[in-house]
Design a protein around this motif. Structure first.
Motif, mmCIF file in Angstrom:
data_model
loop_
_atom_site.group_PDB
_atom_site.id
_atom_site.type_symbol
_atom_site.label_atom_id
_atom_site.label_comp_id
_atom_site.label_asym_id
_atom_site.label_seq_id
_atom_site.Cartn_x
_atom_site.Cartn_y
_atom_site.Cartn_z
ATOM 1 N N GLN A 340 0.810 -1.160 0.104
ATOM 2 C CA GLN A 340 -0.092 0.079 -0.060
ATOM 3 C C GLN A 340 0.917 1.266 0.009
ATOM 4 O O GLN A 340 0.119 2.314 -0.592
ATOM 5 N N HIS A 341 1.986 1.174 0.811
ATOM 6 C CA HIS A 341 2.865 2.480 0.890
ATOM 7 C C HIS A 341 3.891 2.408 0.293
ATOM 8 O O HIS A 341 4.997 3.409 0.167
ATOM 9 N N GLN A 342 4.218 1.291 -0.621
ATOM 10 C CA GLN A 342 5.774 1.316 -1.397
ATOM 11 C C GLN A 342 6.764 1.429 -0.530
ATOM 12 O O GLN A 342 7.444 2.041 -0.969
ATOM 13 N N LEU A 343 6.949 0.478 0.516
ATOM 14 C CA LEU A 343 7.965 0.724 1.387
ATOM 15 C C LEU A 343 9.169 -0.509 0.760
ATOM 16 O O LEU A 343 8.734 -1.336 -0.069
ATOM 17 N N CYS A 344 10.314 -0.283 1.387
ATOM 18 C CA CYS A 344 11.364 -1.465 1.014
ATOM 19 C C CYS A 344 11.132 -2.635 1.835
ATOM 20 O O CYS A 344 10.943 -2.673 2.992
ATOM 21 N N LYS A 345 10.937 -3.793 1.215
ATOM 22 C CA LYS A 345 10.951 -4.987 1.862
ATOM 23 C C LYS A 345 12.143 -5.342 2.906
ATOM 24 O O LYS A 345 11.731 -5.864 3.941
ATOM 25 N N LYS A 346 13.254 -4.925 2.411
ATOM 26 C CA LYS A 346 14.428 -5.275 3.176
ATOM 27 C C LYS A 346 14.252 -4.373 4.667
ATOM 28 O O LYS A 346 14.667 -4.864 5.748
ATOM 29 N N LEU A 347 13.787 -2.941 4.551
ATOM 30 C CA LEU A 347 13.644 -2.175 5.871
ATOM 31 C C LEU A 347 12.607 -2.445 6.680
ATOM 32 O O LEU A 347 12.250 -1.786 7.610
ATOM 33 N N VAL A 348 11.734 -3.671 6.235
ATOM 34 C CA VAL A 348 10.518 -4.037 7.153
ATOM 35 C C VAL A 348 10.941 -5.520 7.486
ATOM 36 O O VAL A 348 9.891 -5.717 8.014
ATOM 37 N N GLY A 349 12.010 -6.154 7.087
ATOM 38 C CA GLY A 349 12.274 -7.284 7.612
ATOM 39 C C GLY A 349 11.721 -8.261 6.710
ATOM 40 O O GLY A 349 11.602 -9.530 7.221
ATOM 41 N N LEU A 350 11.083 -8.121 5.616
ATOM 42 C CA LEU A 350 10.424 -9.182 4.834
ATOM 43 C C LEU A 350 11.591 -9.518 3.772
ATOM 44 O O LEU A 350 11.186 -10.563 3.245
ATOM 45 N N GLU A 351 12.752 -9.135 3.671
ATOM 46 C CA GLU A 351 13.692 -9.838 2.716
ATOM 47 C C GLU A 351 14.985 -9.520 3.283
ATOM 48 O O GLU A 351 15.529 -8.907 4.121
ATOM 49 N N ASN A 352 15.841 -10.659 3.008
ATOM 50 C CA ASN A 352 17.236 -10.583 3.548
ATOM 51 C C ASN A 352 17.953 -9.501 2.918
ATOM 52 O O ASN A 352 18.082 -9.152 1.933
ATOM 53 N N PRO A 353 18.798 -9.014 3.882
ATOM 54 C CA PRO A 353 19.506 -7.478 3.633
ATOM 55 C C PRO A 353 20.560 -7.680 2.280
ATOM 56 O O PRO A 353 21.126 -6.855 1.657
ATOM 57 N N GLU A 354 20.876 -9.007 2.220
ATOM 58 C CA GLU A 354 22.013 -9.366 1.218
ATOM 59 C C GLU A 354 21.336 -9.611 -0.256
ATOM 60 O O GLU A 354 21.902 -9.690 -1.267
ATOM 61 N N THR A 355 19.896 -9.632 -0.325
ATOM 62 C CA THR A 355 19.133 -9.974 -1.522
ATOM 63 C C THR A 355 18.915 -8.770 -2.225
ATOM 64 O O THR A 355 18.638 -7.640 -1.399
ATOM 65 N N HIS A 356 18.453 -8.663 -3.452
ATOM 66 C CA HIS A 356 17.893 -7.525 -4.124
ATOM 67 C C HIS A 356 16.518 -7.373 -3.794
ATOM 68 O O HIS A 356 15.841 -8.318 -3.674
ATOM 69 N N CYS A 357 16.101 -6.164 -3.494
ATOM 70 C CA CYS A 357 14.771 -5.714 -2.955
ATOM 71 C C CYS A 357 13.797 -5.347 -4.298
ATOM 72 O O CYS A 357 14.391 -4.384 -5.257
ATOM 73 N N GLU A 358 12.864 -6.019 -4.594
ATOM 74 C CA GLU A 358 12.196 -5.600 -5.900
ATOM 75 C C GLU A 358 11.578 -4.394 -5.692
ATOM 76 O O GLU A 358 11.176 -3.715 -6.682
#
Length: 468
Positions: A340-358
């Protein structure tokens, strides 16, 4: 999750079987909606009729279901609603036996959807899980995927209605062949028995009303043994008094009287239920006596200056923004918030910090060589989310439907604390906090009540929210 509709012949008798599979939204029991349905009519030799369609459930699909089926709300936006396909479903299933892999599920979902349309849907059922267990007891697993793999039955579009239903047709045909004496299938046929209500329980049901509120069950010594909330008290009590579950059967044997109290809306019913269970500790409400949340949403600023969001177990850290009943609930919230708010998945803990965030480029997510104004713009979006869901220092009045058409309910929150609720007839009472404060019924269990209100506002709409 699939059901089967088949047509076969045996001697001079003709039996219709309907092989059906439904996919659903997931969610609370009996509150789910159908998102896809497939029905195949089979005459024992070949498919003679079929129907398949996506269905707009008019409610959100649970994130884990989206991942499982690939069906999302955007796909269903223009799909027909169930009432638009109901006639075709009735036509193809007329006089047929519903056959399904886990028939209880598919049959329950069809009954729920038809009940919402005011139609009482009943049919005989056969479950291919139960049939396979009787005819092939040597199998290690009876899930549709593993069973078809073990038997060499091809299956495509797993967890989609057409794929699972077609696989069930092939499975059912094989089971019919294995039932050499034609006895196992016939003896496994289930007819739903109409649930009989004992005369004393029927009288208690008649004492209730089809209204939103809290209901109370008492034993012969007038001790409160159970209380609950419902949007339709009479319907809920009828379900309790016709259930065959062990807990409900015990209540049926002990209950001697009932009472209920209107609340006008579900939120006040939830608050009242929570307070009274913890106060009265009814015998059959043990699971709700404890704290009803375990995880919270927290924020922190990382080394690159970004505001991060994180869901974690609350423990002793009470500085959470909002609370959740489980980690799964918190993750679902973050998934929806990111979208809804177009946030970064890494910065909310939904993706590994080492992977590319979509959502963002790798550089932007890592925080390297980023202009300060970009960081500020991102942080402003996160701050909006925090402000939207936090009660810290907030003074608001939540206005919603009342017990009567001329009445409104009001829940008062001051400095982030849920003070209480009340019912008002005049706009003046709502717009003047000092007057409302005299009218409301105080609420205790501050953290639980705050959790209930915050959780409700995340999922449901209310008439109005007034800041003061």
């Amino acid at each position: 999750m699939c059901a089967a509709l088949l047509l076969s012949t045996h001697k001079h008798y003709i039996h219709l079987y309907a092989i059906v599979d439904v996919e659903t939204t997931g969610g609370k029991f009996n509150e789910e909606g159908i998102t896809e349905i497939a029905i195949y009519k089979f005459d024992g030799h070949e498919i003679v009729d079929q129907f398949a369609s996506l269905v707009n459930p008019e409610k959100e699909i649970q994130p884990f279901v989206v991942k499982l089926t690939g069906i999302n709300n955007k796909m269903l936006a223009r799909a027909p609603k169930f009432y638009e396909v109901a006639k075709r479903v009735i036509e193809i299933m007329d006089g047929a036996v519903l056959v399904a892999h886990n028939a209880n599920f598919d049959y329950r979902m069809l009954r729920i959807e038809f009940e919402r349309l005011g139609y009482d849907f009943h049919t005989q059922t056969l479950c291919t899980v139960e049939l396979a267990q009787k005819l092939m007891p040597e199998e290690d697993s009876y899930s549709l995927g593993k069973l078809t793999r073990s038997l060499g039955i091809p299956i495509t579009d797993r967890h989609r209605a057409t794929g699972d239903a077609l696989a069930t047709v092939k499975l059912f045909k094989m089971l019919m062949t294995k039932d050499i004496d034609k006895t196992i299938i016939s003896t496994s046929l289930k007819s739903e028995t109409r649930k009989k209500v004992e005369p004393n329980l029927k009288k208690l049901i008649e004492k209730s009303a089809s209204t939103t509120g809290v209901y109370y069950l008492y034993n012969q010594d007038n001790d409160l043994i159970y209380l609950g909330k419902s949007k339709n008290i009479k319907k809920r009590i009828t379900q309790l008094f016709t259930s065959s579950q062990p807990k409900q059967k015990k209540m049926q044997n002990l209950v001697a009287d009932i009472s209920y109290e209107k609340t006008g809306n579900e939120l006040i019913a939830l608050l009242k239920e929570n307070v009274e269970i913890k106060k009265n500790k009814p015998k059959f409400n043990k699971s709700l006596r404890k704290k009803n949340f375990s995880h919270g949403l927290y924020s922190f600023i990382d080394q690159d200056g970004y505001i991060n969001l994180k869901v974690k177990s609350i423990g002793k850290d009470m500085g959470y923004i909002t609370s959740f009943s489980s980690m799964k609930s918190g993750k679902n919230f973050l998934e929806k918030t990111v979208s809804q708010h177009q946030l970064c998945k890494k910065l909310v803990g939904l993706e590994n910090p080492e992977t590319h965030c979509e959502n963002y480029s790798t550089d932007r997510c890592s925080g390297a060589c980023i202009a300060q104004e970009d960081i500020d713009a991102y942080n402003n979006k996160v701050q909006e989310v925090i402000s939207m869901h936090s009660f810290i220092n907030k003074n608001i009045i939540i206005v919603d439907t009342g017990r009567e058409t001329t009445e409104r309910s009001a829940i008062m929150i001051e400095n982030g604390v849920v003070l209480g609720y009340g019912f008002v007839d005049l706009q003046f009472q709502v717009t003047h906090p000092q007057v409302l404060k005299k009218v409301i019924t105080p609420l205790t269990n501050e953290l639980d009540t705050r959790h209930i209100v915050q959780s409700y506002l995340r999922h449901k709409r209310v008439k109005r929210i007034i800041e003061y």
